[in-house]
Structure formats: C-alpha cells, structure tokens
Scaffold this motif. Structure first.
Motif, PDB file in Angstrom:
ATOM      1  N   ALA A  36      -7.529   7.527  -7.946  1.00 49.05           N
ATOM      2  CA  ALA A  36      -9.067   7.884  -8.554  1.00 49.05           C
ATOM      3  C   ALA A  36      -9.003   7.988  -9.991  1.00 49.05           C
ATOM      4  O   ALA A  36     -10.104   7.680 -10.307  1.00 49.05           O
ATOM      5  CB  ALA A  36      -9.754   8.744  -7.590  1.00 49.05           C
ATOM      6  N   THR A  71      -9.356   0.308  -5.806  1.00 50.03           N
ATOM      7  CA  THR A  71     -10.434   1.330  -6.265  1.00 50.03           C
ATOM      8  C   THR A  71     -10.780   2.308  -5.125  1.00 50.03           C
ATOM      9  O   THR A  71     -11.805   3.305  -5.278  1.00 50.03           O
ATOM     10  CB  THR A  71     -11.786   0.394  -6.377  1.00 50.03           C
ATOM     11  N   SER A  72     -10.288   2.083  -3.887  1.00 47.61           N
ATOM     12  CA  SER A  72     -10.633   3.212  -2.850  1.00 47.61           C
ATOM     13  C   SER A  72      -9.298   4.215  -2.512  1.00 47.61           C
ATOM     14  O   SER A  72      -9.612   5.078  -1.837  1.00 47.61           O
ATOM     15  CB  SER A  72     -11.130   2.438  -1.462  1.00 47.61           C
ATOM     16  N   TYR A  73      -8.389   3.686  -3.198  1.00 48.06           N
ATOM     17  CA  TYR A  73      -7.021   4.672  -2.921  1.00 48.06           C
ATOM     18  C   TYR A  73      -7.245   5.881  -3.564  1.00 48.06           C
ATOM     19  O   TYR A  73      -7.084   5.678  -4.741  1.00 48.06           O
ATOM     20  CB  TYR A  73      -6.010   3.715  -3.001  1.00 48.06           C
ATOM     21  N   GLU A  74      -7.313   7.003  -2.813  1.00 47.09           N
ATOM     22  CA  GLU A  74      -7.703   8.193  -3.514  1.00 47.09           C
ATOM     23  C   GLU A  74      -6.367   8.725  -4.625  1.00 47.09           C
ATOM     24  O   GLU A  74      -6.926   9.094  -5.554  1.00 47.09           O
ATOM     25  CB  GLU A  74      -7.723   9.441  -2.441  1.00 47.09           C
ATOM     26  N   VAL A 103      -8.918   2.131 -13.039  1.00 45.75           N
ATOM     27  CA  VAL A 103      -9.773   2.437 -11.751  1.00 45.75           C
ATOM     28  C   VAL A 103     -10.948   2.910 -12.021  1.00 45.75           C
ATOM     29  O   VAL A 103     -12.262   2.565 -11.822  1.00 45.75           O
ATOM     30  CB  VAL A 103      -8.941   3.045 -10.671  1.00 45.75           C
ATOM     31  N   ASP A 134     -13.071   0.355 -14.052  1.00 46.37           N
ATOM     32  CA  ASP A 134     -13.115  -1.033 -13.465  1.00 46.37           C
ATOM     33  C   ASP A 134     -12.679  -1.850 -14.412  1.00 46.37           C
ATOM     34  O   ASP A 134     -13.280  -3.082 -14.785  1.00 46.37           O
ATOM     35  CB  ASP A 134     -14.587  -1.136 -13.125  1.00 46.37           C
ATOM     36  N   ARG A 188      -9.645  -7.909  -1.689  1.00 51.56           N
ATOM     37  CA  ARG A 188      -9.228  -7.013  -0.615  1.00 51.56           C
ATOM     38  C   ARG A 188      -8.350  -6.164  -1.362  1.00 51.56           C
ATOM     39  O   ARG A 188      -8.303  -4.833  -1.298  1.00 51.56           O
ATOM     40  CB  ARG A 188      -8.619  -7.616   0.520  1.00 51.56           C
ATOM     41  N   ARG A 204      -8.185  -5.659  -4.686  1.00 48.54           N
ATOM     42  CA  ARG A 204      -9.098  -4.611  -5.403  1.00 48.54           C
ATOM     43  C   ARG A 204      -9.728  -3.645  -4.789  1.00 48.54           C
ATOM     44  O   ARG A 204      -9.717  -2.414  -5.356  1.00 48.54           O
ATOM     45  CB  ARG A 204     -10.019  -5.598  -6.087  1.00 48.54           C
ATOM     46  N   GLU A 205     -10.232  -3.890  -3.510  1.00 46.42           N
ATOM     47  CA  GLU A 205     -10.851  -2.852  -2.824  1.00 46.42           C
ATOM     48  C   GLU A 205      -9.907  -1.889  -2.430  1.00 46.42           C
ATOM     49  O   GLU A 205     -10.390  -0.546  -2.323  1.00 46.42           O
ATOM     50  CB  GLU A 205     -11.143  -3.513  -1.503  1.00 46.42           C
ATOM     51  N   PHE A 206      -8.853  -1.978  -2.228  1.00 45.18           N
ATOM     52  CA  PHE A 206      -7.699  -0.999  -1.878  1.00 45.18           C
ATOM     53  C   PHE A 206      -7.619  -0.144  -3.169  1.00 45.18           C
ATOM     54  O   PHE A 206      -7.535   1.036  -3.099  1.00 45.18           O
ATOM     55  CB  PHE A 206      -6.462  -1.620  -1.435  1.00 45.18           C
ATOM     56  N   GLN A 239       0.931  -1.158  -0.109  1.00 41.58           N
ATOM     57  CA  GLN A 239      -0.235   0.018  -0.075  1.00 41.58           C
ATOM     58  C   GLN A 239       0.722   1.220  -0.029  1.00 41.58           C
ATOM     59  O   GLN A 239       0.617   2.087  -0.702  1.00 41.58           O
ATOM     60  CB  GLN A 239      -0.903  -0.056   1.113  1.00 41.58           C
TER      61      GLN A 239
END
Length: 339
Positions: free
Chosen positions: A299, A293-296, A304, A307, A287, A289-291, A227
């Motif tokens: 964006a 798509t949510s990591y600013e 991202v 998708d 998880r 993928r979730e990181f 991360q």
C-alpha cells in the motif's frame, strides 16, 4: 499518474526490410550448395559454453515459445522449420514485422514440447532453452535428444552459469545478438543477422538518448506473477536491459539469475516507483494490477500509491527480436511518468 497499458510499437521498417519476403530467402537458399563448396561449411559456434559444429544448415527445426520462434522468423528461416510449439496465451502475433512466419510454419502444439512431438516432426534440430522447453524433470534435454539423433541449440538467455540451475551468463541484449550471429552462421544468413543487429542497436541507442538519466531515473520492479512470492527478473533476463536502457533503475539488478522469485519484503524495502507487469498466462494484466493495488503490504510502495503501473507483453520481455521495440516503448512511458 495514469495507468498506462501500451502496445509495443513494432513497426520496425528496417527490420521488416531485412526480414524480406520468401523470394529473398529462396534466393539465398539457392546458393547453399555453391557456398558450401566455397567453404562456408562446416561452421563452428559457441552455444552456452559448448562448441558446436554444423556440416550443413539444419532443415527441420522445431522451436519452443514465442521469442525463440520469432528469432527464426526475423532471420527469414521459415523454410528451415518443421514447426513451432507455444501456448495460445502469448499475445498479439499479427502486428510484428515477421507475422507472415506464423502463416508459413506449422503450429505443432499448444502444449509442452516433448521428445515424441519432435520425433513425429522429423526434427533435425530443436531450438529451445532451459525452462523454455528443456527440463530434466520431464526428461526433455539436449542430452536426451542427442541420444535419438536430434541436435539442439540453447537460447543464450537460458544458459546455466554453474551455480546449480541458475541461469544467465551475459547481458540480455548481448544474448539476443549472440543468438542472431550464431544462427546467421549456422544457416548461412550472416548478412541478414548483422543487419538486424545494426538496426536493433540503432533503435536502442535512439531510445537511450531520450531516456531519463542519473539520479532522476525511476526505480522499476518487474512483476511477472505470484502472490505468496513474486516471480521477477534478475540481471540476466530480458527486463533488465529493457528497464535500464529505457532509463529505469532496475531494483533487482543484483540478482545473478534470469527469472526468479523474491520476497515481498524485498520489494517493499526497495520501494519501486514504477511497476512493469508481464502480460501473459491465465491471470490477465488487469487482474495482476488489481492484486498489486489491493495487496496491503504494498500500500505504501511509491508505484502503487501513485498508480505508476505499465504493462508489456511476455514476448517483449523474454529474449526476442521484440526487445528493442520494448525498450523504446518503456522509455516513452518512463518519460511521461517522470514529467
């Protein structure tokens, strides 16, 4: 575009026929003494720049990690193995053409390979690699094994290239073909090795023929983990050939290393249109993928925003006989994503 999580198609009929059954391997083994008398041994191969000579085929090989282990299985060399070491986070082992190897050969440990383990296994050769088991910090190196009378063979993907501990001296698929040929000579199964290489080259060529080309190739980033800084693939790790031969433009192709970290600012600047997630370890692909798509900071990255995220298993992406099937799978994904 939809999120694609596709298992790699591993029904390699030709490879399955080539790996054959135990009876075929036994038949070849029965010829060893005659062929040795006819001059097959000694054989000399070059492994990571070092000439190595074998007076006979090793009989108690210990392998480390899934890709390395499956190279032995694909060559039908289970009878030459004392066991393998790998964690239990490396995905499905039941759908590969050489799955029977996992039933025939002992799983020695799910922990790190070490000198005591291979001594207990009475190994005469350890097939591993730098950062694929061999590590000076833990005192487990080819030189240390040599001191206790155990030979080693280094995975060609892991060869150090003279720039510190940086790895990589040849294109990823060339590394796979080199190891298949070398091991074919060492174990006197050269026909089997060449048959696998021929079938793999054909599979890759068929995937390339249908892959995106020219300026339409999507920019692709391989995300392994991390991360603060992402671990990714350079030009000498498996994903480079998997991405490029599947029709993608590997955005980290200028990194002259195998697996290495970069900064997120570099990823953002190169704006990948597709991200491939390496599925393994304690952090699931979902998880990861979730990181992403949510990591600013990511964006506004095209992959991202649209998708366009694909998942491949660890064993598809490190040097292994699964690499050609991974190319076919990713090529199909990229065609869908580009349509």
């Amino acid at each position: 575009m939809p999120h694609l999580v596709r298992p790699v198609a591993l029904a390699l009929v030709t490879a399955l026929a080539l790996t054959g059954c135990g009876a075929e391997v036994t038949s070849q083994e029965g010829k060893k003494d005659d062929r040795a008398a006819d001059g097959h041994y000694p054989v000399t191969v070059e492994n990571c720049g070092e000439k190595k000579t074998y007076d006979k085929a090793p009989q108690r090989v210990v392998t480390n990690d899934v890709g390395i282990t499956e190279i032995m299985f694909a060559l039908g060399l289970e009878d030459h193995m004392a066991g393998y070491v790998m964690p239990d986070d490396k995905g499905d082992m039941t759908s590969v053409p050489w799955k029977d190897g996992y039933q025939k050969v002992e799983w020695l440990s799910k922990e790190r390979i070490n000198k005591e383990l291979v001594l207990d296994a009475r190994a005469d050769l350890v097939f591993a690699g730098w950062n694929y088991g061999f590590n000076e910090g833990e005192g487990f190196t080819p030189a240390e094994l040599r001191r206790v009378g155990i030979d080693s063979y280094l995975l060609s993907e892991s060869c150090r290239n003279g720039r510190g501990k940086a790895r990589g001296v040849m294109a990823p698929l060339d590394a796979l073909y080199t190891d298949l040929r070398n091991l074919g000579r060492i174990f006197d199964v050269e026909d089997r090795a060449e048959g696998l290489i021929t079938s793999f080259r054909k599979q890759v060529a068929e995937a390339q023929a249908k892959a995106p080309t020219g300026p339409d190739r999507p920019r692709v980033f391989l995300y392994d983990d991390g991360q603060d800084k992402p671990l990714t693939s350079g030009a000498y790790a498996g994903p480079h050939d998997i991405i490029t031969k599947a029709g993608g433009d590997h955005i980290m192709k200028d990194l002259k290393d195998t697996w290495t970290t970069v900064g997120w600012e570099t990823v953002v600047a190169r704006d990948p249109e597709v991200i491939v997630i390496n599925n393994y370890g304690d952090t699931s692909a979902e998880r990861k993928r979730e990181f992403l798509t949510s990591y600013e900071p990511l964006a506004n990255v095209s992959a991202v925003k649209n998708d366009r995220i694909v998942v491949l298993d660890y064993a598809d992406l490190v040097e292994s006989p699964r690499n050609p099937a991974a190319i076919s799978s990713l090529a199909a994904d990229l065609r869908k994503l580009s349509s």
